[in-house]
Design a protein around this motif. Structure first.
Motif, PDB file in Angstrom:
ATOM      1  N   ASP A  60       0.815  -1.205   0.000  1.00 53.65           N
ATOM      2  CA  ASP A  60       0.000   0.000   0.000  1.00 53.65           C
ATOM      3  C   ASP A  60       0.851   1.258   0.000  1.00 53.65           C
ATOM      4  O   ASP A  60       0.328   2.379   0.049  1.00 53.65           O
ATOM      5  N   LEU A  62       2.876   2.196   2.389  1.00 48.72           N
ATOM      6  CA  LEU A  62       3.147   2.637   3.751  1.00 48.72           C
ATOM      7  C   LEU A  62       4.053   1.644   4.461  1.00 48.72           C
ATOM      8  O   LEU A  62       4.106   0.459   4.105  1.00 48.72           O
ATOM      9  N   HIS A  64       4.945  -0.405   7.916  1.00 48.95           N
ATOM     10  CA  HIS A  64       4.197  -0.987   9.028  1.00 48.95           C
ATOM     11  C   HIS A  64       5.182  -1.376  10.120  1.00 48.95           C
ATOM     12  O   HIS A  64       6.157  -2.088   9.865  1.00 48.95           O
ATOM     13  N   CYS A  73       0.020  -2.100  13.851  1.00 44.27           N
ATOM     14  CA  CYS A  73      -1.152  -1.578  13.150  1.00 44.27           C
ATOM     15  C   CYS A  73      -2.102  -2.673  12.691  1.00 44.27           C
ATOM     16  O   CYS A  73      -3.164  -2.383  12.134  1.00 44.27           O
ATOM     17  N   HIS A  88      -6.152  -5.000   8.472  1.00 46.76           N
ATOM     18  CA  HIS A  88      -6.295  -3.712   9.142  1.00 46.76           C
ATOM     19  C   HIS A  88      -7.763  -3.378   9.339  1.00 46.76           C
ATOM     20  O   HIS A  88      -8.612  -3.752   8.524  1.00 46.76           O
ATOM     21  N   CYS A 148       2.116   3.776   8.732  1.00 46.88           N
ATOM     22  CA  CYS A 148       0.754   3.316   8.916  1.00 46.88           C
ATOM     23  C   CYS A 148       0.227   3.881  10.231  1.00 46.88           C
ATOM     24  O   CYS A 148       0.990   4.335  11.081  1.00 46.88           O
ATOM     25  N   HIS A 149      -1.105   3.885  10.423  1.00 48.52           N
ATOM     26  CA  HIS A 149      -1.709   4.546  11.576  1.00 48.52           C
ATOM     27  C   HIS A 149      -1.264   3.907  12.896  1.00 48.52           C
ATOM     28  O   HIS A 149      -0.507   2.955  12.910  1.00 48.52           O
TER      29      HIS A 149
END
Length: 262
Positions: A60, A62, A64, A73, A88, A148-149
Motif C-alpha cells: 500500500d 506505507l 508498518h 497496526c 487492518h 501506517c496509523h
C-alpha cells in the motif's frame, strides 16, 4: 508537606497548572494531601533490552511497524492467512442531523442540534488487507506521512532538517536515549513552558504527568524538576513561543491577571 516547601519555579508551575480549577489555598491543600509515595513508585522498568523494532514496507506504499514479532497496526492473524498478509481495521465516525446532513467533524463531543433537530452519530468501519514486501527500514527514518496509523508506537523521526530534530539529536547525544525519570525509551523533548528552555528527554507517559509532582524532593520527578538535566545545554524549544498563544494559556492569563511567560 506544604506548598511553600517547593522551589519557587515549581510552586509557580503548580499554581498555573491548576489555575482554572483551584485557588492558591486549593493548590496548597492538594500538595498537603499528596500521597507521600514516589510518583513513579508503581512503575517497573524491565532490565531486558527493548524489543527490536523495524518498519516493513507494504504494497500500500506505507511502512508498518513491527515490534518484536507483533505488527502494531494489524489485527490478529487468522489461520488461513498467507505469510506476509496483514489485516487492518479503522473506525470513522461523524455527526449528522435527522436529514442525514453532516453537522460536525468526526472528532469532538456531540454537537447541539438546531431547533428540534436531533443529532445522531454515524459510524463506518473500514477493513482492508495489505501484503508486506522485503523492504525493511529503521523506524525512526520513516517520514510521518509514510507510516501506517497508530503513530503513538512509532519513535520520533530522526532528522536534523528542522529545529526540533536538531534539539532532539543534541539531547540524545548528551544525555542518551532513555527517559531521564523512569529509564524507559525516551520519545519527547520536554521543556519549561514559561522560559522555553529544554529540560530533558522523556517518555510520553512521564512527559504527560511530570508537572503534577507535588514533592519537594526524594522523588524521581522532583529531582528532575528541581535540576533539569538539560539545563547546561541551554537549548530552547523551537515551538516554545506558541505556548503563550494557546487558548488554555490565554484563559489562565485572564484568570490570574498576569503572564508567567518570558
Amino acid at each position: 508537606m506544604e506548598l511553600d516547601d517547593l522551589p519557587e519555579h515549581r510552586r509557580r508551575a503548580l499554581l498555573w497548572r491548576y489555575a482554572m480549577e483551584l485557588n492558591r489555598e486549593g493548590v496548597a491543600d492538594l500538595v498537603r494531601r499528596a500521597n507521600p509515595r514516589w510518583c513513579l513508585g508503581q512503575v517497573t522498568v524491565s532490565a531486558e533490552p527493548d524489543p527490536v523494532s523495524v518498519a516493513v514496507l507494504g504494497d500500500d506504499g506505507l511502512h508498518h511497524l513491527r515490534v518484536g514479532d507483533e505488527y502494531m497496526c494489524a489485527q490478529a492473524r487468522r489461520r488461513a492467512d498467507a505469510p506476509g498478509l496483514l489485516r487492518h481495521t479503522k473506525r470513522y465516525g461523524w455527526w449528522v442531523d435527522q436529514d442525514g446532513l453532516v453537522v460536525s467533524e468526526p472528532r469532538g463531543p456531540r454537537p447541539r442540534g438546531r431547533g428540534s433537530r436531533l443529532v445522531r452519530e454515524r459510524v463506518l468501519t473500514v477493513r482492508w488487507t495489505i501484503r508486506l514486501t522485503d523492504t525493511v527500514t529503521e523506524p525512526d527514518l520513516v517520514p510521518y506521512r509514510m507510516r501506517c496509523h497508530r503513530h503513538y508506537h512509532w519513535p520520533p523521526l530522526r532528522t536534523t532538517r528542522n529545529g526540533l530534530g536538531r534539539v532532539r539529536a543534541a539531547l540524545i547525544e548528551a544525555l542518551g536515549d532513555r527517559c531521564q525519570t523512569c529509564g524507559r525509551r525516551g520519545e519527547v523533548v520536554d521543556h519549561d513552558h514559561f522560559t522555553g528552555f529544554v529540560r530533558g528527554w522523556l517518555c510520553k507517559f512521564c512527559n504527560h504527568i511530570v508537572d503534577d509532582c507535588p514533592h519537594p524532593a526524594g522523588c524521581p520527578f522532583a529531582e528532575y524538576l528541581n535540576d533539569p538535566p538539560a539545563t547546561p545545554l541551554r537549548l530552547r524549544h523551537p515551538k516554545a513561543s506558541d505556548d503563550a498563544r494557546k487558548p488554555a494559556s490565554l484563559a489562565r492569563i485572564e484568570r490570574l491577571g498576569y503572564t508567567p511567560f518570558t
